[in-house]
Design a protein around this motif. Structure first.
Motif, mmCIF file in Angstrom:
data_model
loop_
_atom_site.group_PDB
_atom_site.id
_atom_site.type_symbol
_atom_site.label_atom_id
_atom_site.label_comp_id
_atom_site.label_asym_id
_atom_site.label_seq_id
_atom_site.Cartn_x
_atom_site.Cartn_y
_atom_site.Cartn_z
ATOM 1 N N GLN A 152 -30.666 98.156 10.119
ATOM 2 C CA GLN A 152 -29.992 99.445 10.101
ATOM 3 C C GLN A 152 -30.107 100.104 11.467
ATOM 4 O O GLN A 152 -30.464 99.446 12.435
ATOM 5 C CB GLN A 152 -30.571 100.288 8.973
ATOM 6 C CG GLN A 152 -30.352 99.629 7.615
ATOM 7 C CD GLN A 152 -31.088 100.316 6.500
ATOM 8 O OE1 GLN A 152 -32.085 101.005 6.713
ATOM 9 N NE2 GLN A 152 -30.599 100.137 5.283
ATOM 10 N N LYS A 153 -29.832 101.398 11.553
ATOM 11 C CA LYS A 153 -29.817 102.082 12.850
ATOM 12 C C LYS A 153 -31.144 101.969 13.593
ATOM 13 O O LYS A 153 -31.174 101.628 14.771
ATOM 14 C CB LYS A 153 -29.472 103.564 12.677
ATOM 15 C CG LYS A 153 -28.058 103.819 12.273
ATOM 16 C CD LYS A 153 -27.819 105.304 12.110
ATOM 17 C CE LYS A 153 -26.449 105.541 11.512
ATOM 18 N NZ LYS A 153 -26.217 106.972 11.278
ATOM 19 N N ARG B 211 -32.527 104.075 18.259
ATOM 20 C CA ARG B 211 -31.469 103.180 17.757
ATOM 21 C C ARG B 211 -31.691 101.774 18.301
ATOM 22 O O ARG B 211 -32.020 101.601 19.468
ATOM 23 C CB ARG B 211 -30.101 103.704 18.166
ATOM 24 C CG ARG B 211 -28.949 102.861 17.647
ATOM 25 C CD ARG B 211 -27.609 103.446 18.041
ATOM 26 N NE ARG B 211 -27.300 104.664 17.299
ATOM 27 C CZ ARG B 211 -26.747 104.678 16.089
ATOM 28 N NH1 ARG B 211 -26.455 103.550 15.481
ATOM 29 N NH2 ARG B 211 -26.490 105.826 15.483
#
Length: 143
Positions: free
Chosen positions: A85-86, A123
């Protein structure tokens, strides 16, 4: 790119506890060793993360112990990325004993991607995420 990475290990005497089998803490070390080896095999050794001052830290581990391992047995840690994910990733593992095909452990680690200086979440850069593929549950070992 290694989708499902296999880390091979021969159990040593110093990994055995007072009950005569591999100590529970050792399994966690094997999971870590397999994750680091998988990352290195996909082009991301520890030195590259440290150079860029970014990388992974463990947020949580789940380990299900199913069978013991003993000295001089070969074990194989299979590991793969389940989600990316991020700023986090779920990595799964399965430790097997090839001699009898027994599953010794099922495990997973939730990893967070951070800036190494501030430890703040960050991120996951495309240059990192592009080096790892997601293994769908239907394609996981044992399914």
């Amino acid at each position: 790119m290694h989708h499902i990475y296999e880390y091979h290990h021969l159990v040593t005497e110093d990994e055995i506890d007072g009950l005569g089998h591999v100590n529970n803490v050792v399994y966690l070390k094997w999971l870590q060793d397999a994750a680091v080896a998988h990352s290195r095999a996909n082009g991301w050794p520890g030195s590259r993360y440290r150079e860029l001052k970014i990388g992974w830290v463990a947020r949580s581990h789940f380990i299900e112990y199913l069978q013991p391992a003993f000295v001089n047995e070969e074990i194989v840690v299979q590991t793969w990325i389940s989600t990316l994910q991020k700023v986090k990733s779920l990595r799964k593992y399965r430790i097997i004993r090839p001699a009898d095909s027994q599953i010794l452990v099922r495990a997973e680690t939730n990893w967070a991607f951070v800036n190494y200086e501030s430890l703040a979440p960050r991120r996951i850069p495309t240059e990192v995420s592009a080096c790892f593929s997601i293994v769908p549950e239907a394609e996981e070992p044992g399914n």
